[in-house]
Design a protein around this motif. Structure first.
Motif, short mmCIF file in Angstrom:
data_model
loop_
_atom_site.label_atom_id
_atom_site.label_comp_id
_atom_site.label_asym_id
_atom_site.label_seq_id
_atom_site.Cartn_x
_atom_site.Cartn_y
_atom_site.Cartn_z
N LYS A 2 -25.34 -119.83 -15.34
CA LYS A 2 -24.91 -118.49 -15.70
C LYS A 2 -25.76 -117.48 -14.95
O LYS A 2 -26.99 -117.57 -14.95
CB LYS A 2 -25.04 -118.26 -17.21
CG LYS A 2 -24.00 -118.98 -18.05
CD LYS A 2 -24.15 -118.61 -19.51
CE LYS A 2 -23.14 -119.36 -20.38
NZ LYS A 2 -23.31 -119.02 -21.81
N PRO A 28 -15.90 -110.16 -9.28
CA PRO A 28 -15.80 -111.55 -8.80
C PRO A 28 -14.36 -112.07 -8.76
O PRO A 28 -13.53 -111.72 -9.60
CB PRO A 28 -16.63 -112.33 -9.84
CG PRO A 28 -17.63 -111.33 -10.34
CD PRO A 28 -16.86 -110.03 -10.39
N GLN A 34 -15.84 -120.58 -10.64
CA GLN A 34 -16.57 -119.49 -11.27
C GLN A 34 -15.72 -118.83 -12.35
O GLN A 34 -14.52 -118.58 -12.16
CB GLN A 34 -17.06 -118.46 -10.26
CG GLN A 34 -16.00 -117.73 -9.46
CD GLN A 34 -16.59 -116.78 -8.44
OE1 GLN A 34 -17.64 -117.02 -7.83
NE2 GLN A 34 -15.92 -115.66 -8.22
N VAL A 36 -15.67 -115.63 -15.00
CA VAL A 36 -16.26 -114.34 -15.34
C VAL A 36 -16.28 -114.20 -16.87
O VAL A 36 -15.22 -114.07 -17.50
CB VAL A 36 -15.49 -113.18 -14.69
CG1 VAL A 36 -16.14 -111.84 -15.05
CG2 VAL A 36 -15.43 -113.36 -13.18
N TRP A 39 -17.53 -108.49 -17.50
CA TRP A 39 -17.66 -107.68 -16.29
C TRP A 39 -17.26 -106.25 -16.59
O TRP A 39 -16.26 -106.00 -17.28
CB TRP A 39 -16.80 -108.22 -15.16
CG TRP A 39 -17.27 -107.72 -13.82
CD1 TRP A 39 -16.76 -106.71 -13.07
CD2 TRP A 39 -18.41 -108.21 -13.10
NE1 TRP A 39 -17.50 -106.54 -11.92
CE2 TRP A 39 -18.52 -107.45 -11.92
CE3 TRP A 39 -19.34 -109.22 -13.34
CZ2 TRP A 39 -19.52 -107.66 -10.98
CZ3 TRP A 39 -20.33 -109.44 -12.40
CH2 TRP A 39 -20.42 -108.66 -11.25
N VAL A 78 -21.49 -114.23 -14.99
CA VAL A 78 -20.55 -115.16 -14.38
C VAL A 78 -21.10 -116.58 -14.54
O VAL A 78 -22.28 -116.83 -14.27
CB VAL A 78 -20.34 -114.85 -12.89
CG1 VAL A 78 -19.35 -115.83 -12.26
CG2 VAL A 78 -19.83 -113.42 -12.71
N THR A 80 -20.99 -120.27 -13.13
CA THR A 80 -20.62 -120.97 -11.91
C THR A 80 -20.88 -122.47 -12.06
O THR A 80 -21.75 -122.90 -12.81
CB THR A 80 -21.43 -120.45 -10.71
OG1 THR A 80 -22.83 -120.67 -10.95
CG2 THR A 80 -21.19 -118.96 -10.50
N GLY A 191 -20.51 -111.72 -1.43
CA GLY A 191 -20.82 -112.03 -2.81
C GLY A 191 -22.28 -111.89 -3.12
O GLY A 191 -23.00 -111.10 -2.48
N ASP A 232 -24.10 -123.65 -6.97
CA ASP A 232 -23.77 -122.83 -8.14
C ASP A 232 -24.66 -121.61 -8.27
O ASP A 232 -24.55 -120.86 -9.24
CB ASP A 232 -23.82 -123.67 -9.42
CG ASP A 232 -25.15 -124.38 -9.62
OD1 ASP A 232 -26.01 -124.32 -8.71
OD2 ASP A 232 -25.33 -124.98 -10.70
N TYR A 234 -24.32 -119.19 -6.26
CA TYR A 234 -23.53 -118.19 -5.56
C TYR A 234 -22.39 -117.68 -6.44
O TYR A 234 -21.79 -118.44 -7.20
CB TYR A 234 -22.90 -118.77 -4.29
CG TYR A 234 -23.89 -119.19 -3.23
CD1 TYR A 234 -24.01 -118.48 -2.05
CD2 TYR A 234 -24.70 -120.31 -3.40
CE1 TYR A 234 -24.90 -118.87 -1.06
CE2 TYR A 234 -25.60 -120.71 -2.43
CZ TYR A 234 -25.70 -119.98 -1.26
OH TYR A 234 -26.57 -120.36 -0.29
N CYS A 235 -22.10 -116.39 -6.30
CA CYS A 235 -20.93 -115.77 -6.94
C CYS A 235 -20.10 -115.10 -5.86
O CYS A 235 -20.63 -114.29 -5.09
CB CYS A 235 -21.37 -114.75 -8.00
SG CYS A 235 -20.02 -113.78 -8.71
N ARG A 236 -18.82 -115.42 -5.79
CA ARG A 236 -17.94 -114.93 -4.72
C ARG A 236 -17.21 -113.67 -5.16
O ARG A 236 -16.53 -113.65 -6.18
CB ARG A 236 -16.94 -116.03 -4.35
CG ARG A 236 -17.61 -117.25 -3.74
CD ARG A 236 -16.72 -118.48 -3.84
NE ARG A 236 -15.47 -118.36 -3.11
CZ ARG A 236 -15.30 -118.70 -1.84
NH1 ARG A 236 -16.31 -119.19 -1.14
NH2 ARG A 236 -14.12 -118.58 -1.26
#
Length: 270
Positions: A2, A28, A34, A36, A39, A78, A80, A191, A232, A234-236
């Motif tokens: 997270k 995102p 991933q 969300v 947000w 988020v 992931t 990201g 994991d 990374y958030c795109r």
């Protein structure tokens, strides 16, 4: 994992502006790896949500009254998950061939074509393996030293290669230019990354490449700056052909005077 994310962008103007418009990619993407959880986007003026041609969750901000400051804050949590071999398993309407078309920033010049041929000698008819893509990332990392401020958002892949210094978006652009030279579909990703102790910015850019491996044909995600597959951490936010089509915040204004922009991104595992 997270990730708690806060992304603040503040524009300040020396004189009052009559009008501002900003395209925002600060929400995102909806993807299998991933989720969300929360947000929130805060911005002045009118903010209209839409999905762009690449499937990015986008907003158009317009401000029609006099202003000397625009503050945009996106934040949330988020969840992931770690990908197997960096492989993306998302249902996408666009053919990968859409991402074989160069842009001004990713044009494969003669020098880049030679660089690509030497780096991807095993690639035939646009068919590349994950191993070949990682080897290309390793070579680019060695060719372009990570130096903050060495380039701008307008720097081309060719100029970054000649200069031998740049940041994550330059690594990504050169990777894309090499792939274009060899007919391999590849696209830009913007990201966030939990930077840990790397010293790199939390706002990040990397790439997706279309590969042909034993038992798999599809997109893999590669962080060229670190020469590794996406994890994991990374958030795109957005995908596109280059920085221009995937930038988190990009726009224009009508008014005189100097403009300054401050960006603060915080990523905390929770």
């Amino acid at each position: 994992m997270k990730l708690s994310i806060r992304h603040e962008t503040i524009y300040r103007y020396a004189a009052s502006q009559a009008y501002s418009i900003q395209q925002l990619h600060v929400t995102p993407r909806l993807e299998a790896q991933q989720n969300v959880l929360t947000w929130n986007l805060q911005a002045p003026g009118a903010v209209n949500a839409y999905t762009d041609a690449y499937g990015n969750r986008s907003h158009m901000l317009t401000l029609n009254e006099p202003h000397r400051l625009v503050a945009i804050v996106a934040e949330g949590i988020v969840h992931t998950t770690l990908l197997d071999g960096g492989r993306l398993h998302n249902s996408e309407p666009l053919s990968p061939l859409v991402f074989t078309v160069p842009t001004r920033l990713t044009m494969p010049t003669g020098q880049i074509s030679e660089y690509a041929s030497a780096s991807l000698a095993e690639v035939r008819e646009g068919r590349a393996s994950t191993g070949a893509m990682l080897a290309l990332a390793e070579r680019i990392r060695a060719s372009i030293a990570y130096v903050t401020g060495a380039t701008s958002v307008d720097t081309t892949a060719h100029d970054a290669l000649l200069q031998g210094a740049g940041v994550c978006q330059d690594h990504a652009h050169l990777f894309l230019a090499c792939c274009h030279a060899m007919g391999v579909p590849a696209r830009y990703v913007s990201g966030y990354i939990d930077p840990g102790s790397s010293g790199h910015a939390a706002s990040h850019a990397w790439v997706d490449a279309w590969v042909h491996d034993a038992g798999f044909e599809g997109w893999i995600s590669i962080d060229v700056t670190h020469a590794r597959l996406m994890t994991d951490a990374y958030c795109r936010l957005a995908i596109g052909r280059d920085y221009v089509s995937a930038a988190p915040v990009r726009g224009s204004r009508r008014g005189a005077g100097e403009e300054t922009m401050a960006v603060n991104v915080q990523i905390v595992p929770v």
